[in-house]
Design a protein around this motif. Structure first.
Motif: not given
Length: 174
Positions: A48-52, A38-43, A113-114
């Protein structure tokens, strides 16, 4: 605390997590493996969210850039709704020339910069907080120095990385 290989009559984190049978200990080891996965899933979720967010930012910039070129405007004036409220406002127009990506060679030199919105940053912070809490809990489990629990953490780390780090690798020509 000393290194140990105890299985039955072990106690982890709180007095309610007392191992009274080999089956409970096996379940605890499987639970620890799942926790590390689950920790690796959160990472991965964070990446993925940053890439989105980056993709969303690029699409928005491309739309603003194409709107300016379609209008044929040299100054880059757009209405507030067209520019989504970005840039400097003068009356009911928004000056966006400084916000538009440059074309050609100069665009590759100019770093972009975002800055996330408050909601986006709150969500990023929530994901980070969950990562931190799970990682801290795993560290507390490792501090019991139980060999089976530490092996379970290592196995969970391997499985989590195998599942959630399976991404493309950029190849750059040197």
């Amino acid at each position: 605390m000393l290194w140990n290989w105890y299985t039955v009559d072990s106690c982890f984190i709180s007095s309610t997590w007392r191992i009274t049978s080999k089956g409970k200990f096996a379940g605890s080891c499987i639970g620890v493996i799942c926790l590390v996965i689950c920790l690796e899933l959160l990472r991965r979720l964070q990446r993925e969210y940053d890439a989105y967010l980056v993709k969303q930012h690029r699409v928005r910039n491309a739309q603003i850039h194409s709107t300016v070129h379609e209008k044929g405007s040299d100054t880059g004036h757009l209405t507030d709704t067209e520019a989504n409220g970005t840039g400097k406002t003068d009356g009911n127009h928004v000056q966006v020339t400084s916000k538009l990506p440059e074309s050609g060679y100069m665009a590759s030199l100019k770093p972009q910069r975002l800055v996330p919105t408050i909601f986006q940053q709150a969500l990023r912070a929530l994901i980070h907080m969950c990562q931190f809490a799970v990682a801290y809990f795993i560290m507390l489990l490792a501090m019991y120095y139980n060999g089976y629990i530490i092996i379970s953490i290592i196995i969970g780390s391997y499985l989590g990385a195998f599942i959630f780090s399976w991404e493309g690798i950029k190849i750059t020509d040197a």
